[in-house]
Write an enzyme that holds these catalytic residues in place. Structure first.
Site, PDB file in Angstrom:
ATOM      1  N   TYR A   1      34.192   0.917 -28.788  1.00 15.18           N
ATOM      2  CA  TYR A   1      34.983   1.194 -27.681  1.00 15.18           C
ATOM      3  C   TYR A   1      35.338   0.193 -26.767  1.00 15.18           C
ATOM      4  CZ  TYR A   1      36.313   3.787 -23.220  1.00 15.18           C
ATOM      5  OH  TYR A   1      37.150   3.920 -22.307  1.00 15.18           O
TER       6      TYR A   1
ATOM      7  N   ASP B   1      36.735  -1.520 -11.477  1.00 19.73           N
ATOM      8  CA  ASP B   1      37.757  -0.686 -12.354  1.00 19.73           C
ATOM      9  C   ASP B   1      38.675   0.236 -11.382  1.00 19.73           C
ATOM     10  OD1 ASP B   1      38.811   0.654 -14.373  1.00 19.73           O
ATOM     11  OD2 ASP B   1      37.220   2.149 -14.402  1.00 19.73           O
TER      12      ASP B   1
ATOM     13  N   ASP C   1      40.598   1.547 -23.757  1.00 17.30           N
ATOM     14  CA  ASP C   1      41.145   2.149 -22.624  1.00 17.30           C
ATOM     15  C   ASP C   1      42.719   1.755 -22.166  1.00 17.30           C
ATOM     16  OD1 ASP C   1      41.503   3.355 -19.892  1.00 17.30           O
ATOM     17  OD2 ASP C   1      39.082   2.471 -19.225  1.00 17.30           O
TER      18      ASP C   1
ATOM     19  N   ASP D   1      44.054   3.137 -19.637  1.00 13.93           N
ATOM     20  CA  ASP D   1      44.235   3.731 -18.300  1.00 13.93           C
ATOM     21  C   ASP D   1      45.430   4.651 -18.238  1.00 13.93           C
ATOM     22  OD1 ASP D   1      41.828   2.473 -17.121  1.00 13.93           O
ATOM     23  OD2 ASP D   1      43.393   0.495 -16.191  1.00 13.93           O
TER      24      ASP D   1
ATOM     25  N   HIS E   1      43.392   5.445 -25.118  1.00  5.87           N
ATOM     26  CA  HIS E   1      43.414   6.866 -24.313  1.00  5.87           C
ATOM     27  C   HIS E   1      44.193   6.589 -22.983  1.00  5.87           C
ATOM     28  CE1 HIS E   1      40.165   5.860 -21.457  1.00  5.87           C
ATOM     29  NE2 HIS E   1      39.400   5.471 -22.387  1.00  5.87           N
TER      30      HIS E   1
ATOM     31  N   GLU F   1      45.338   8.606 -19.475  1.00  7.95           N
ATOM     32  CA  GLU F   1      44.832   9.520 -18.587  1.00  7.95           C
ATOM     33  C   GLU F   1      45.606  10.036 -17.654  1.00  7.95           C
ATOM     34  OE1 GLU F   1      42.899   6.630 -15.098  1.00  7.95           O
ATOM     35  OE2 GLU F   1      41.955   6.500 -17.236  1.00  7.95           O
TER      36      GLU F   1
ATOM     37  N   CYS G   1      37.401   5.047 -11.177  1.00  8.15           N
ATOM     38  CA  CYS G   1      36.392   5.277 -12.125  1.00  8.15           C
ATOM     39  C   CYS G   1      36.332   6.865 -12.379  1.00  8.15           C
ATOM     40  CB  CYS G   1      35.147   4.770 -11.869  1.00  8.15           C
ATOM     41  SG  CYS G   1      33.761   5.406 -12.831  1.00  8.15           S
TER      42      CYS G   1
ATOM     43  N   ARG H   1      43.234  11.656 -22.169  1.00 11.17           N
ATOM     44  CA  ARG H   1      42.187  12.058 -21.203  1.00 11.17           C
ATOM     45  C   ARG H   1      42.438  12.464 -20.052  1.00 11.17           C
ATOM     46  NH1 ARG H   1      38.519   7.253 -18.267  1.00 11.17           N
ATOM     47  NH2 ARG H   1      38.689   8.084 -15.962  1.00 11.17           N
TER      48      ARG H   1
ATOM     49  N   GLU I   1      37.091  14.309 -19.688  1.00  5.53           N
ATOM     50  CA  GLU I   1      36.184  13.489 -18.908  1.00  5.53           C
ATOM     51  C   GLU I   1      35.110  14.117 -17.871  1.00  5.53           C
ATOM     52  OE1 GLU I   1      34.616  11.020 -18.446  1.00  5.53           O
ATOM     53  OE2 GLU I   1      35.618   9.360 -17.230  1.00  5.53           O
TER      54      GLU I   1
ATOM     55  N   ASN J   1      32.378  11.580 -23.150  1.00  4.58           N
ATOM     56  CA  ASN J   1      32.214  10.183 -22.625  1.00  4.58           C
ATOM     57  C   ASN J   1      30.595  10.324 -22.116  1.00  4.58           C
ATOM     58  OD1 ASN J   1      31.947   7.894 -21.160  1.00  4.58           O
ATOM     59  ND2 ASN J   1      33.595   8.397 -19.631  1.00  4.58           N
TER      60      ASN J   1
END
Length: 295
Positions: free
Chosen positions: A43, A58, A85, A87, A112, A114, A122, A157, A187, A209
């Site tokens: 990952y 982040d 990731d 985002d 992924h 989201e 985060c 996500r 998540e 996760n």
């Protein structure tokens, strides 16, 4: 090196290991260490890139190009497939499509995307906000349409659980599944029962996760397997340990005036060379040019 695409290798790993453990690798060397530990996939965390490569929190401050640079470095050092990731996809429909294409070109196996608003946080921090369900589905449709490799895995996500509750999160997961997502990333679940609800409601695999110091307990693979979880990520576990170790070494050198008291905590030169295959490189030089070929 396998001739199949990274996406195809990830799909194979998902079939062969359930749940598929995917530790976070913050750079190429960490990826090599994880591969030696026996993992089948890795990952690449957006937080890891922001924190370790750029010294940033982040909060959506790194660009698509920043992330692709790290994908290239890591995928160049390991054949293990990478889930990366993405985002919120760096923008609207065409940006999301471009993100997927660029990730594939850089060597990723999956990404992924989201349902947070563009100014993301985060996933385990307060103050998150999510876009409407239809907008989330549109992001996933765009990602699916942007694939230039049909085996590239699109992970959707949802951060809605902590914001709107599990019913809303399930609804969003169903909308993402309908939009073509290959995997649902639930998540910030806090119980195995919550994961079980996602698994029993959806047709596609579900990802957990297990980040530290967040909302999700440290479930074991056996516990997650029992409720049907297909993939597990550990985004920053090794990075947190590296950072703690580095902090202690820097303090010792500064305070003691020598590294003598912390050498036992360090990887040796030979251990480093072993991970890097250093002696293989030396043998290749000898093979190509012959020992003492300077004569």
């Amino acid at each position: 090196m396998s001739m199949t695409s990274p996406g195809a290798r990830l799909r194979q790993a998902m079939r062969e290991e359930k749940p598929l453990q995917m530790p976070g690798a913050i750079n190429a060397y960490a990826a090599m260490q994880a591969e030696r530990a026996g993992f089948r996939a890795l990952y690449v965390s957006g937080a890891g890139i922001a924190n370790a490569s750029y010294g940033l929190p982040d909060l959506g401050m790194t660009s698509l190009d920043n992330v692709c640079e790290d994908i290239r470095r890591i995928s160049g050092a390991t054949a293990l497939p990478l889930l990366v990731d993405a985002d919120t996809g760096w923008g609207a429909v065409f940006n999301v499509q471009r993100t997927v294409r660029e990730f594939i070109r850089a060597g990723a196996a999956a990404c992924h995307i989201e349902d947070q608003v563009q100014a993301k946080r985060c996933g385990h921090r307060p103050g998150k906000a999510v876009v409407p369900k239809a907008d989330f589905a549109d992001r996933i449709k765009a990602a699916v349409d942007g694939r230039i490799d049909p085996d590239f895995v699109i992970v959707a996500r949802t951060d809605a659980l902590a914001v709107e509750g599990i019913d809303s999160a399930i609804e969003r997961a169903l909308a993402a599944e309908e939009a073509g997502a290959d995997v649902i990333f639930a998540e910030a679940c806090t119980t195995l029962d919550e994961y079980a609800r996602f698994v029993t409601t959806l047709k596609v695999p579900v990802l957990a996760n297990l980040t530290e110091f967040g909302k999700t307990p440290y479930f074991t693979v056996d516990e997650l397997r029992a409720v049907g979880i297909a993939m597990v990520i550990y985004p920053l576990s090794a990075f947190r340990a590296m950072a703690k170790a580095a902090e202690a070494v820097y303090a010792a050198i500064r305070n003691d005036g020598t590294q003598r008291n912390v050498v036992d905590r360090m990887q040796t030169r030979m251990e480093l060379y072993d991970v890097l295959g250093y002696h293989d490189y030396e043998r290749k030089i000898d093979q190509l040019f012959g020992a003492g070929s300077g004569e």
